[in-house]
Enzyme design. Structure first.
Site, PDB file in Angstrom:
ATOM      1  N   ASP A  99       0.897  -4.537  -2.095  1.00  0.00           N
ATOM      2  CA  ASP A  99       1.096  -3.075  -2.242  1.00  0.00           C
ATOM      3  C   ASP A  99       2.102  -2.337  -1.178  1.00  0.00           C
ATOM      4  O   ASP A  99       3.009  -1.511  -1.628  1.00  0.00           O
ATOM      5  CB  ASP A  99      -0.283  -2.152  -1.891  1.00  0.00           C
ATOM      6  CG  ASP A  99      -0.915  -2.598  -0.779  1.00  0.00           C
ATOM      7  OD1 ASP A  99      -0.566  -3.293  -0.053  1.00  0.00           O
ATOM      8  OD2 ASP A  99      -1.955  -2.001  -0.565  1.00  0.00           O
ATOM      9  N   ASP A 102       4.192  -2.536   6.124  1.00  0.00           N
ATOM     10  CA  ASP A 102       4.143  -1.711   7.221  1.00  0.00           C
ATOM     11  C   ASP A 102       4.755  -2.310   8.462  1.00  0.00           C
ATOM     12  O   ASP A 102       5.753  -2.672   8.501  1.00  0.00           O
ATOM     13  CB  ASP A 102       2.754  -1.080   7.464  1.00  0.00           C
ATOM     14  CG  ASP A 102       2.512  -0.112   8.228  1.00  0.00           C
ATOM     15  OD1 ASP A 102       3.261  -0.070   9.194  1.00  0.00           O
ATOM     16  OD2 ASP A 102       1.476   0.709   8.444  1.00  0.00           O
ATOM     17  N   LYS A 130       7.422   0.252   4.485  1.00  0.00           N
ATOM     18  CA  LYS A 130       7.887   1.274   5.522  1.00  0.00           C
ATOM     19  C   LYS A 130       8.613   0.603   6.616  1.00  0.00           C
ATOM     20  O   LYS A 130       8.134   0.116   7.457  1.00  0.00           O
ATOM     21  CB  LYS A 130       6.500   1.626   6.159  1.00  0.00           C
ATOM     22  CG  LYS A 130       5.328   2.513   5.226  1.00  0.00           C
ATOM     23  CD  LYS A 130       4.215   3.160   6.201  1.00  0.00           C
ATOM     24  CE  LYS A 130       3.198   2.995   5.550  1.00  0.00           C
ATOM     25  NZ  LYS A 130       2.097   3.633   6.258  1.00  0.00           N
ATOM     26  N   VAL A 155      -0.081   6.551   3.022  1.00  0.00           N
ATOM     27  CA  VAL A 155      -0.119   6.999   1.713  1.00  0.00           C
ATOM     28  C   VAL A 155      -1.455   6.326   0.958  1.00  0.00           C
ATOM     29  O   VAL A 155      -1.835   5.161   1.467  1.00  0.00           O
ATOM     30  CB  VAL A 155       1.305   6.460   0.876  1.00  0.00           C
ATOM     31  CG1 VAL A 155       2.384   7.383   1.168  1.00  0.00           C
ATOM     32  CG2 VAL A 155       1.620   4.937   0.902  1.00  0.00           C
ATOM     33  N   ASP A 161      -5.647   2.622  -0.485  1.00  0.00           N
ATOM     34  CA  ASP A 161      -6.964   3.121   0.179  1.00  0.00           C
ATOM     35  C   ASP A 161      -6.650   3.931   1.220  1.00  0.00           C
ATOM     36  O   ASP A 161      -5.906   3.470   2.087  1.00  0.00           O
ATOM     37  CB  ASP A 161      -8.089   2.258  -0.108  1.00  0.00           C
ATOM     38  CG  ASP A 161      -7.884   1.323   1.091  1.00  0.00           C
ATOM     39  OD1 ASP A 161      -7.000   0.677   1.232  1.00  0.00           O
ATOM     40  OD2 ASP A 161      -9.073   1.159   1.718  1.00  0.00           O
ATOM     41  N   ARG A 167      -8.100   4.506  -4.348  1.00  0.00           N
ATOM     42  CA  ARG A 167      -7.558   3.681  -5.298  1.00  0.00           C
ATOM     43  C   ARG A 167      -7.278   3.887  -6.648  1.00  0.00           C
ATOM     44  O   ARG A 167      -6.257   3.619  -7.272  1.00  0.00           O
ATOM     45  CB  ARG A 167      -8.134   2.298  -4.936  1.00  0.00           C
ATOM     46  CG  ARG A 167      -8.421   1.762  -3.699  1.00  0.00           C
ATOM     47  CD  ARG A 167      -8.964   0.242  -3.742  1.00  0.00           C
ATOM     48  NE  ARG A 167      -9.413  -0.169  -2.645  1.00  0.00           N
ATOM     49  CZ  ARG A 167      -8.587  -0.778  -1.664  1.00  0.00           C
ATOM     50  NH1 ARG A 167      -7.347  -0.996  -1.781  1.00  0.00           N
ATOM     51  NH2 ARG A 167      -9.286  -1.148  -0.462  1.00  0.00           N
TER      52      ARG A 167
HETATM   53  P1  IMP Z   1       1.141  -4.570   7.672  1.00  0.00           P
HETATM   54  O1  IMP Z   1       0.239  -5.884   8.149  1.00  0.00           O
HETATM   55  O2  IMP Z   1       1.255  -3.658   8.885  1.00  0.00           O
HETATM   56  O3  IMP Z   1       2.291  -4.488   7.139  1.00  0.00           O
HETATM   57  O4  IMP Z   1       0.002  -3.822   6.675  1.00  0.00           O
HETATM   58  C1  IMP Z   1      -0.088  -4.060   5.272  1.00  0.00           C
HETATM   59  C2  IMP Z   1      -1.190  -3.642   4.976  1.00  0.00           C
HETATM   60  O5  IMP Z   1      -1.887  -2.424   5.577  1.00  0.00           O
HETATM   61  C3  IMP Z   1      -1.210  -3.344   3.389  1.00  0.00           C
HETATM   62  O6  IMP Z   1      -1.458  -4.221   2.495  1.00  0.00           O
HETATM   63  C4  IMP Z   1      -2.317  -2.012   3.316  1.00  0.00           C
HETATM   64  O7  IMP Z   1      -3.260  -2.728   2.872  1.00  0.00           O
HETATM   65  C5  IMP Z   1      -2.377  -1.399   4.685  1.00  0.00           C
HETATM   66  N1  IMP Z   1      -1.353  -0.155   4.723  1.00  0.00           N
HETATM   67  C6  IMP Z   1      -0.412   0.101   5.445  1.00  0.00           C
HETATM   68  N2  IMP Z   1       0.076   1.281   5.214  1.00  0.00           N
HETATM   69  C7  IMP Z   1      -0.698   1.672   4.421  1.00  0.00           C
HETATM   70  C8  IMP Z   1      -0.654   3.072   3.873  1.00  0.00           C
HETATM   71  O8  IMP Z   1       0.098   3.857   3.922  1.00  0.00           O
HETATM   72  N3  IMP Z   1      -1.582   3.303   3.174  1.00  0.00           N
HETATM   73  C9  IMP Z   1      -2.783   2.479   2.634  1.00  0.00           C
HETATM   74  N4  IMP Z   1      -2.988   1.149   3.308  1.00  0.00           N
HETATM   75  C10 IMP Z   1      -1.878   0.735   4.110  1.00  0.00           C
END
Ligand code: IMP
Length: 176
Positions: A99, A102, A130, A155, A161, A167
């Site tokens: 999805d 980040d 992001k 978001v 979620d 969702r």
């Molecule tokens: P990362 O490991 O920091 O890249 O985070 C990825 C996961 O964090 C995604 O698969 C989402 O489940 C969650 N996530 C990151 N940013 C958001 C957001 O803005 N809204 C909802 N879930 C997020």
């Protein structure tokens, strides 16, 4: 339209999402024609994107599901929790569908686990990116297919979620 009080504004409407997902499906169709790829839905957040994306890919494909998470409420925990075994992907052309990227901790970890199983190829499709939030260790991480690059906003909707809520919103909204 149903807009819960916690939604500050709509970032991408249902129509904008449908058009961008359709475009990604076109690219995947031309890249994977004749290959029978395996599309892997990284649960739970990508389930809505995944369902729409695969229906826009016009070539034979198979699907699998993989559960991983690193978020607690609106914060990244920094620890990736992979709750599934990696499916048998030896020699397969795999597309991981996520999805949002980040810090990129989740996908870096999932990608490494999948690469250990010797796929023929491994690409990543994500709806939102992001970029400005990358963990220093993964600052060069990028997906192969990206829907939209967004700023540092939290978001929800279209599968994303906040503590398991929102969702079901058909759009992407900024959480208050
Ligand atoms: P990362 O490991 O920091 O890249 O985070 C990825 C996961 O964090 C995604 O698969 C989402 O489940 C969650 N996530 C990151 N940013 C958001 C957001 O803005 N809204 C909802 N879930 C997020």
């Amino acid at each position: 339209m149903y807009v819960p009080e916690k939604i500050e504004r709509i970032l991408y409407t249902q129509e904008e999402l449908a058009e961008r997902v359709r475009q990604l499906g076109e690219r995947l169709t031309s890249d994977y024609g004749g290959k029978n790829p395996l599309f892997v839905c990284v649960l739970k957040g990508s389930v809505v994107f995944f369902a729409d994306l695969i229906r826009g890919v016009r070539c034979p494909l198979e699907i699998e599901f993989y559960k991983a998470s690193s978020y607690d409420g609106t914060r990244s925990t920094g620890k990736v929790d992979s709750k599934s075994d990696v499916p048998d992907i030896t020699g397969r052309d795999v597309v991981l569908v996520e999805d949002i990227v980040d810090t990129a901790r989740t996908l870096s970890d999932v990608k490494a686990r999948f690469l250990e199983k010797s796929p023929a190829s491994l690409k990543i499709a994500c709806l939102l990116d992001k970029r400005s939030c990358r963990d220093e260790r993964f600052k060069n991480f990028s997906a192969d297919y990206t829907g939209f690059e967004i700023e540092n906003l939290f978001v929800v909707g279209y599968g994303l979620d906040c503590s398991q809520a929102f969702r079901n919103l058909p759009y992407i909204g900024v959480y208050k």
